[in-house]
Write an enzyme that holds these catalytic residues in place. Structure first.
Site, PDB file in Angstrom:
ATOM      1  N   LYS A 185      75.686  31.268  -1.204  1.00 22.09           N
ATOM      2  CA  LYS A 185      74.425  30.682  -1.641  1.00 22.09           C
ATOM      3  C   LYS A 185      74.671  29.441  -2.511  1.00 22.09           C
ATOM      4  CE  LYS A 185      71.610  33.887   0.162  1.00 22.09           C
ATOM      5  NZ  LYS A 185      72.269  35.024   0.753  1.00 22.09           N
TER       6      LYS A 185
HETATM    7  C1  PLP Z   1      71.511  36.518   0.953  1.00 18.54           C
HETATM    8  C2  PLP Z   1      70.148  37.060   1.179  1.00 18.54           C
HETATM    9  C3  PLP Z   1      69.745  38.307   0.664  1.00 18.54           C
HETATM   10  C4  PLP Z   1      70.697  39.312   0.068  1.00 18.54           C
HETATM   11  O1  PLP Z   1      71.414  38.875  -1.001  1.00 18.54           O
HETATM   12  P1  PLP Z   1      72.877  39.478  -1.329  1.00 18.54           P
HETATM   13  O2  PLP Z   1      73.156  38.881  -2.661  1.00 18.54           O
HETATM   14  O3  PLP Z   1      73.800  39.008  -0.248  1.00 18.54           O
HETATM   15  O4  PLP Z   1      72.763  40.950  -1.369  1.00 18.54           O
HETATM   16  C5  PLP Z   1      68.419  38.683   0.809  1.00 18.54           C
HETATM   17  N1  PLP Z   1      67.542  37.902   1.433  1.00 18.54           N
HETATM   18  C6  PLP Z   1      67.878  36.714   1.968  1.00 18.54           C
HETATM   19  C7  PLP Z   1      66.833  35.889   2.649  1.00 18.54           C
HETATM   20  C8  PLP Z   1      69.202  36.265   1.887  1.00 18.54           C
HETATM   21  O5  PLP Z   1      69.549  35.115   2.447  1.00 18.54           O
END
Ligand code: PLP
Length: 367
Positions: A185
């Site tokens: 991210k």
């Molecule tokens: C990455 C993501 C998540 C989950 O987050 P994690 O930190 O990987 O558990 C949830 N929703 C969306 C849209 C994502 O891109």
């Protein structure tokens, strides 16, 4: 640095020395997890950067979302969209609640607010929309509907780190927003996540659920899990936060180059740029129309892969097509989401993606 292949995502890393320096004192204080000093410092830093009053940190974004649903004591049905990562829908189902799938709009792929009300029943307790690719949902209309029907609103803001609508930072909309700090991210703590919220009463509830439902050492008033962020992870966050503005700006340069090269190409549609929004350049989704472009999405993805460039069918398949849910509940069809999911490709984008690499990628697509 010239790479042999171009991945779709690549985590940002702080300078090695900076991270080592940040974790050094853990060998003295031996405070490795459980809301330590780095956890607290990161909470403060994130409140400031995200422009929010309250934040709670977790081991990952998914558990944060599960805990938000649990902590708000939602029941029955939750209206959400299927054009998202598995996590959004799984968080609802893991709480033994029923997702009700609303379609998305064609311009920015967020929830179609004109279709929410027809899905509301006496069992609906909340709306869980996604600020997909960092596009902000129609937060004002959603608030209006939520107020009219007395529903809670939890935003999946996993893609929306640092975004603002006008002067309002995105984490201030709805009852709770979930941010993911996963390695891929815009901002990350390797694995990690956060919940932001207006009402400070949630702090205590979220902290208890995160720590086995415990209050102190001898009292366990609620059912909980273990979802704490460690000091090692918080340290990565503290380092990354120092560089975040510059990292986002670098992503912006790559995205602008993509837009210059791909805007106006017949058969290619780019995601609309939202007015009055401060972006974070998190993803670069491209929609291919085979009739006009000559190749469909899968053919473009294969062609790129042959050139060692890895794009991702993000989001495909839709979560309402998951076999896990087949016999669990009624599944609403979402025609626009299906069309988008079948034709979309997310191109490589990260702060260290060079403009030459963007040009190389576009050249493969356009030839
Ligand atoms: C990455 C993501 C998540 C989950 O987050 P994690 O930190 O990987 O558990 C949830 N929703 C969306 C849209 C994502 O891109």
């Amino acid at each position: 640095m010239k790479r042999n292949s171009i991945p779709v995502v690549e985590p940002s890393m702080p300078p090695y020395e900076e991270y080592i320096n940040e974790i050094k004192n853990l060998w003295d204080n031996r405070w490795l997890t459980h809301t330590g000093p780095k956890h607290q410092a990161l909470e403060n830093g994130l409140c400031e950067f995200l422009g929010v009053d309250n934040i709670s940190l977790f081991a990952n974004g998914h558990l944060a979302l599960e805990i938000a649903i649990n902590g708000l004591q939602l029941t029955g049905e939750i209206i959400t969209t299927p054009f998202t990562f598995a996590s959004t829908t799984q968080a609802i189902v893991r709480n033994k609640l029923t997702p009700v799938f609303c379609d998305i709009n064609e311009n920015d792929y967020t929830i179609d607010v004109t279709k929410i009300e027809e899905l509301i029943t006496e069992n609906t307790s909340a709306i869980l929309p996604v600020h997909v690719y960092g596009n902000i949902c129609d937060v004002h209309k959603i608030e209006e509907i939520a107020n009219k029907y007395n529903l809670k609103v939890i935003y999946d803001a996993a893609h929306a780190f640092g975004i603002k609508l006008g002067n309002t930072p995105v984490g201030n909309f709805g009852d709770v927003s979930m941010f993911s700090f996963h390695a891929t991210k815009v901002f990350h703590t390797v694995e990690g996540g956060g919940l932001t919220y207006q009402d400070p009463k949630y702090k205590d509830i979220f902290a208890k659920i995160r720590q086995f439902g415990m209050e102190g050492q001898e009292s366990v008033p609620i059912v909980g899990t273990n979802a704490k962020m460690t000091e090692i992870h918080a340290a990565m966050g503290l380092c990354n936060l120092r560089h975040i503005t510059e990292e986002i700006a670098k992503r912006g340069l790559a995205m602008n180059r993509y837009r210059e090269l791909l805007t106006g190409v017949k058969g290619i549609r780019l995601c609309e740029v939202q007015e009055n929004v401060t972006p974070n350049y998190s993803y670069f989704p491209v929609l291919f129309n085979k009739d006009e472009f000559g190749k469909d999405r899968d053919e473009v993805a294969d062609l790129l892969a042959k050139n060692n460039i890895f794009a991702r069918k993000y989001f495909y398949p839709l979560t309402n097509g998951f076999s896990a849910y087949k016999d669990m509940f009624q599944i609403q069809e979402t025609h626009i989401a299906k069309k988008i999911a079948d034709n979309i490709l997310t191109l490589p984008l990260y702060s260290d993606l060079s403009l030459e690499e963007v040009e190389q990628i576009c050249k493969v697509i356009l030839e």
